[in-house]
Scaffold this motif. Structure first.
Motif, PDB file in Angstrom:
ATOM      1  N   ILE A 233       0.872  -1.175   0.000  1.00  0.00           N
ATOM      2  CA  ILE A 233       0.000   0.000   0.000  1.00  0.00           C
ATOM      3  C   ILE A 233       0.907   1.223   0.000  1.00  0.00           C
ATOM      4  O   ILE A 233       1.863   1.306   0.781  1.00  0.00           O
ATOM      5  N   ILE A 234       0.611   2.173  -0.878  1.00  0.00           N
ATOM      6  CA  ILE A 234       1.411   3.391  -0.995  1.00  0.00           C
ATOM      7  C   ILE A 234       0.475   4.591  -0.923  1.00  0.00           C
ATOM      8  O   ILE A 234      -0.466   4.700  -1.720  1.00  0.00           O
ATOM      9  N   ASN A 235       0.720   5.487   0.024  1.00  0.00           N
ATOM     10  CA  ASN A 235      -0.143   6.644   0.249  1.00  0.00           C
ATOM     11  C   ASN A 235       0.554   7.933  -0.169  1.00  0.00           C
ATOM     12  O   ASN A 235       1.727   8.151   0.168  1.00  0.00           O
ATOM     13  N   SER A 236      -0.152   8.793  -0.870  1.00  0.00           N
ATOM     14  CA  SER A 236       0.388  10.092  -1.270  1.00  0.00           C
ATOM     15  C   SER A 236       0.131  11.128  -0.182  1.00  0.00           C
ATOM     16  O   SER A 236      -1.016  11.497   0.079  1.00  0.00           O
ATOM     17  N   THR A 237       1.208  11.584   0.451  1.00  0.00           N
ATOM     18  CA  THR A 237       1.107  12.700   1.372  1.00  0.00           C
ATOM     19  C   THR A 237       1.709  13.923   0.671  1.00  0.00           C
ATOM     20  O   THR A 237       1.557  14.077  -0.536  1.00  0.00           O
ATOM     21  N   SER A 238       2.404  14.804   1.353  1.00  0.00           N
ATOM     22  CA  SER A 238       2.898  16.028   0.730  1.00  0.00           C
ATOM     23  C   SER A 238       3.968  16.671   1.595  1.00  0.00           C
ATOM     24  O   SER A 238       4.003  16.470   2.820  1.00  0.00           O
ATOM     25  N   VAL A 239       4.810  17.465   0.968  1.00  0.00           N
ATOM     26  CA  VAL A 239       5.791  18.244   1.721  1.00  0.00           C
ATOM     27  C   VAL A 239       5.096  19.176   2.715  1.00  0.00           C
ATOM     28  O   VAL A 239       5.659  19.520   3.755  1.00  0.00           O
ATOM     29  N   THR A 240       3.843  19.561   2.422  1.00  0.00           N
ATOM     30  CA  THR A 240       3.129  20.454   3.338  1.00  0.00           C
ATOM     31  C   THR A 240       2.844  19.794   4.682  1.00  0.00           C
ATOM     32  O   THR A 240       2.633  20.487   5.679  1.00  0.00           O
ATOM     33  N   ALA A 241       2.864  18.475   4.742  1.00  0.00           N
ATOM     34  CA  ALA A 241       2.677  17.780   6.017  1.00  0.00           C
ATOM     35  C   ALA A 241       3.826  18.077   6.961  1.00  0.00           C
ATOM     36  O   ALA A 241       3.672  18.017   8.188  1.00  0.00           O
ATOM     37  N   TYR A 242       4.998  18.408   6.410  1.00  0.00           N
ATOM     38  CA  TYR A 242       6.203  18.605   7.195  1.00  0.00           C
ATOM     39  C   TYR A 242       6.551  20.071   7.392  1.00  0.00           C
ATOM     40  O   TYR A 242       7.083  20.453   8.435  1.00  0.00           O
TER      41      TYR A 242
END
Length: 285
Positions: A170-179
């Motif tokens: 399973i691969i989930n797309s998060t974002s640099v904005t999370a960090y």
């Protein structure tokens, strides 16, 4: 300095066919092989942008792919054409990932098309809506963003999981904005932070009994339809100017992260992790 011509689309998640220049999302330089031969995959938000590049990359490596999308039928048809040209079988399902009933129906239809088994699930669909003043952020917008970006992942994963054998990914797309956060995208960044927690926790929950690896990818500023459909012309023209590489990334430059994480040989010792194709921003996370 402008990185691309000023442009705006008044509908989300936007159409790749309307963008100038068109994103590089067809994996034309990817040589392909047999890393995913005989594997099956579902990709939400697979009609354009990063999802399209991942879908075509998977097909080039031998996988059959089902893409989920909302209303972008022209983009989805083009993606399917490239999946078939790459040697894979492809199928598209249109609907709202924020609706748990759609997730259940889509999972059932996808599983049937794929022959009863899903080896790879990519949770990629997302939306974002800038708001300059947090005190004025619409409650309905917050609810909508959370339903699409994180709750949809819960519902789709729950529906697909019974059909995923040991060794799946399973691969989930998060974002640099999370960090690094985003003052105009507080709700969006919050969902992306939740996805990091979802990824790490699900990795722990699914390994011991199921041996399913769960990882994530946190792209930086990538040239996808979500950009002109989210921002005004001036902001869109400067997209990518705030990173060390001083340009937006292309979907084709992000997709290899997903191919690596999907490959049971190359990423066999990876779970609960997040990769960061973001143009040089150091996030220490």
């Amino acid at each position: 300095m402008a990185k691309q011509p000023p442009q705006h689309q008044d509908h989300q998640p936007g159409s790749e066919a309307e963008m100038t220049p068109r994103p590089r999302s067809f994996m034309e330089d990817w040589p392909g092989g047999d890393a995913l031969a005989g594997k099956t995959a579902i990709i939400s938000g697979g009609d354009s942008g990063i999802g399209r590049a991942v879908a075509i990359g998977f097909a080039k490596e031998g996988a059959d792919v089902v893409i989920l999308h909302k209303e972008e039928h022209e983009d989805a048809a083009e993606t399917l054409r490239h999946i078939v040209e790459a040697g894979g079988r492809g199928h598209a399902i249109a609907g709202d990932i924020g609706d748990p009933q759609f997730c259940a129906r889509a999972a059932a239809e996808a599983v049937e098309f794929l022959g009863g088994r899903v080896d790879i699930l990519v949770n990629n669909a997302a939306e974002q809506h800038p708001c300059d003043d947090f005190a004025e952020i619409p409650i309905g917008q917050v609810d909508r963003t959370f339903r699409t970006n994180i709750l949809g992942m819960f519902w789709l994963t729950k529906a697909v999981l019974p059909h995923m054998p040991k060794g799946s990914a399973i691969i989930n797309s998060t974002s640099v904005t999370a960090y690094k956060g985003s003052p105009q995208l507080v709700d969006y960044a919050s969902t992306k932070g939740a996805i990091v927690g979802f990824t790490r926790s699900l990795a722990l929950a699914l390994w011991e009994d199921r041996q399913i690896r769960v990882n994530g990818v946190a792209p930086g500023p990538i040239w996808t339809p979500l950009i002109p459909s989210s921002f005004g012309e001036e902001r869109t023209s400067k997209h990518g100017s705030g990173v060390p590489m001083d340009r937006p990334g292309q979907p084709d430059e992000v997709a290899p992260c997903y191919l690596f994480l999907a490959d049971p040989l190359r990423s066999s010792y990876m779970t609960g992790q997040v990769l960061h194709p973001n143009g040089g921003t150091v996030v220490n996370g």
